[in-house]
Design a protein around this motif. Structure first.
Motif, short mmCIF file in Angstrom:
data_model
loop_
_atom_site.label_atom_id
_atom_site.label_comp_id
_atom_site.label_asym_id
_atom_site.label_seq_id
_atom_site.Cartn_x
_atom_site.Cartn_y
_atom_site.Cartn_z
N GLU A 1 4.70 -2.16 -3.10
CA GLU A 1 5.24 -3.26 -4.08
C GLU A 1 6.66 -2.95 -4.35
O GLU A 1 7.53 -4.01 -4.54
N ILE A 2 7.26 -1.71 -4.06
CA ILE A 2 8.69 -1.50 -4.11
C ILE A 2 9.44 -2.23 -3.02
O ILE A 2 10.49 -2.82 -3.15
N GLY A 3 8.98 -2.00 -1.86
CA GLY A 3 9.46 -2.50 -0.56
C GLY A 3 8.97 -1.62 0.56
O GLY A 3 8.22 -1.01 0.52
N GLU A 4 9.27 -2.22 1.53
CA GLU A 4 8.86 -1.76 3.21
C GLU A 4 9.51 -0.49 3.37
O GLU A 4 8.79 0.51 3.77
N HIS A 5 10.55 -0.20 3.08
CA HIS A 5 11.16 1.30 3.25
C HIS A 5 10.20 2.20 2.26
O HIS A 5 10.10 3.37 2.63
N ALA A 6 10.22 1.82 1.29
CA ALA A 6 9.64 2.89 0.23
C ALA A 6 8.12 3.32 0.56
O ALA A 6 7.65 4.46 0.69
N ALA A 7 7.47 2.05 1.21
CA ALA A 7 6.10 2.21 1.49
C ALA A 7 6.12 3.25 2.73
O ALA A 7 5.43 4.19 2.76
N ARG A 8 7.22 2.91 3.80
CA ARG A 8 7.35 3.89 4.95
C ARG A 8 7.58 5.32 4.39
O ARG A 8 6.95 6.06 5.15
N LEU A 9 8.17 5.64 3.68
CA LEU A 9 8.85 6.98 3.21
C LEU A 9 7.60 7.68 2.57
O LEU A 9 7.45 8.81 3.11
N CYS A 10 6.89 6.76 1.72
CA CYS A 10 5.69 7.69 1.12
C CYS A 10 4.62 7.85 2.01
O CYS A 10 3.96 9.07 2.07
#
Length: 548
Positions: free
Chosen positions: A416-425
């Motif tokens: 929900e934060i963003g694409e890059h945040a989901a990828r990093l997590c």
């Protein structure tokens, strides 16, 4: 025998001549039957030795009264026999069965037609009952077989840092065969101190006995039981390290360890009586000196041999000491977390094969920890102790990669934060598994302080830099947010040369109603309110007339 006054002696003799019983004379004169019996025997002896001569009481009476002719010789009355005498054998048989006087009296009345009183039976039973002395068996032990231990009280010793004196605890360990003893005083006791004192005793004797006899104090026995006593874990591990078996005595049975009880009393009465010490070290030095120069050289009263000579004979039968001493530990209970680790002193240690959610025992040593089964105590894992808090002692091949509902919830928030945040997590969880889940919580929680697009942009930069860390994302988010604030301030102050104007409000829109509509609405509401007030006033004014 009590010496009675002359008139009382004369009274007793007169009543005896009248064949009165001792009990009747006691009731009349108030003199004890034992005294009356003694005077009766005395009078009989005087008459038998000197027939025709006045008795003692008559000689005393003659000093104050004129002589009178001697009375005819009368034989003294025989001692009255008990009504229970015919039933002696029956009463003796009942006494051997441990029956009391009341039960015997009831059986005599019911079965033998006894006509006497209960007091007669009670007196007769008291004469027959013989108290058997308590028997103490003398125990014999082989050399090196048994050691007895116990606590006592030492001599008054100055408390460190004060002028007050207090009695420390006196620990005594005695070898049963030779009676050689180790004595030491300590200020306080605990599970580990109790075990350390045993270890010092083993070192002092130069070997270990087969087993140790102790009482049921909490430092040694947690739960007393005749058949399966539960020992303190540290104490049990110490004895197992030295291959010694514990044999707790029965509760309230100090005779089982009478040797060490006598040794404590001997130490207190001979060595420490009337002494004071300025330090606990001086106290122990004196005990060592007294043991070496006096207690060990004494001749034992039972064996008639020197204690030191018996100890030299017993020394060869003691078991050899292990090369390493006991490594003491503390034990705690922990639950295996969902990352298959247990938390000890703010560090995580792998607990497999223990199941997630199960209870395990953790023994904490100076340099290592041991994870054991809670029910059986079997060893599961051993780890070196972490040097600093926050360490994770978990092999890479044991890291859990099984996303749970909590992990999926965190990844959904990151998306929900963003694409890059989901990828990093996702990368963080793939690399570190459940151990790195706290970093995911930290990244997701940044949206509470910074805009989501700033956090997402920071995650993008972290991915480009190849640094998968919460602290790196935090630093990048702070920097991006500071840049955005600076740009907003620069735009508000007109630093770019543009003229700042106040934006005009929108007057015409599909959602905005016409002004006339709002006017009609207000007029209708005012008319409705006026009509309501008028009707209320009219009802109030007509109410008194109707009552009249």
């Amino acid at each position: 025998m009590n010496v009675l006054k002359p008139h009382l002696q004369t009274t007793i003799w007169t009543l005896l001549e009248a064949n009165a019983s001792q009990r009747e004379i006691e009731r009349v004169t108030g003199i004890s039957r034992h005294t009356i019996r003694a005077y009766q025997q005395r009078f009989a002896a005087e008459r038998a030795n000197c027939p025709g001569v006045a008795t003692g009481s008559e000689a005393v009476a003659s000093q104050t009264a004129p002589p009178r002719p001697p009375a005819p010789a009368v034989a003294p009355a025989p001692l009255a026999s008990s009504l229970c005498e015919p039933h002696r054998e029956f009463i003796q048989a009942q006494l051997r069965l441990k029956r009391n006087a009341m039960a015997i009296f009831q059986d005599l009345v019911d079965q033998h037609g006894f006509a006497g009183q209960y007091n007669s039976v009670k007196r007769f039973v008291a004469r027959l009952r013989q108290k058997e002395p308590e028997q103490f068996d003398r125990l014999s032990f082989l050399p090196g077989e048994e050691m007895q231990v116990d606590y006592g009280e030492g001599a008054p010793t100055r408390v460190p840092g004060s002028d007050r004196y207090r009695k420390p605890r006196l620990f005594v360990a005695t070898l049963r065969y030779s009676r050689a003893s180790f004595r030491c005083v300590v200020w306080k006791s605990s599970h580990q101190i109790w075990a350390e004192l045993h270890e010092r005793a083993f070192r002092f004797f130069g070997g270990c006995p087969q087993y140790v006899v102790l009482d049921n104090l909490k430092e040694g026995v947690i739960t007393p039981d005749l058949y399966e006593p539960e020992l303190n874990k540290v104490y049990a591990a110490t004895l197992a390290h030295y291959h010694v078996v514990a044999d707790p005595a029965r509760v309230r049975d100090p005779n089982r360890k009478g040797t060490v009880e006598h040794a404590i009393g001997h130490t207190q009465a001979t060595a420490l009586k009337g002494r004071r010490f300025e330090s606990i070290e001086a106290h122990n030095e004196f005990l060592a000196h007294w043991e070496k120069n006096w207690a060990a050289k004494r001749i034992h009263g039972t064996e008639r041999r020197q204690v030191q000579a018996m100890f030299e004979e017993e020394r060869a039968y003691l078991k050899a000491l292990p090369l390493l001493g006991m490594q003491y530990f503390s034990e705690v209970e922990r639950t295996v977390c969902d990352d298959s680790c247990v938390r000890v002193a703010h560090s995580s240690y792998a607990a497999r094969p223990a199941a997630i959610g199960s209870k395990v025992l953790v023994r904490i040593y100076a340099q290592r920890i041991e994870i054991r089964e809670a029910s059986t105590g079997d060893l599961l894992r051993t780890h070196p102790k972490a040097e600093r808090p926050g360490s994770v002692v978990l092999p890479q091949d044991e890291r859990v990669f099984n996303p749970s509902r909590e992990t999926r919830y965190i990844l959904r928030q990151a998306s929900e934060i963003g694409e890059h945040a989901a990828r990093l997590c996702e990368l963080l969880f793939a690399i570190e598994g459940r151990v790195g889940q706290r970093k995911l919580w930290g990244i997701v929680a940044l949206v509470r302080r910074y805009p989501a697009h700033c956090v997402n942009a920071a995650c993008a930069q972290a991915l480009e830099q190849g640094i998968y860390s919460y602290k790196r994302v935090l630093a990048l988010s702070e920097g991006l947010f500071a840049q955005a604030l600076a740009a907003i301030e620069a735009h508000a102050s007109g630093d770019n040369g543009a003229v700042l104007t106040t934006p005009e409000l929108t007057q015409q829109h599909g959602l905005i109603r016409d002004v006339d509509e709002y006017g009609d609405l207000f007029a209708h509401a005012a008319a409705t309110a006026t009509a309501t007030v008028s009707s209320t006033t009219a009802a109030t004014t007509t109410a008194p007339g109707s009552l009249a």
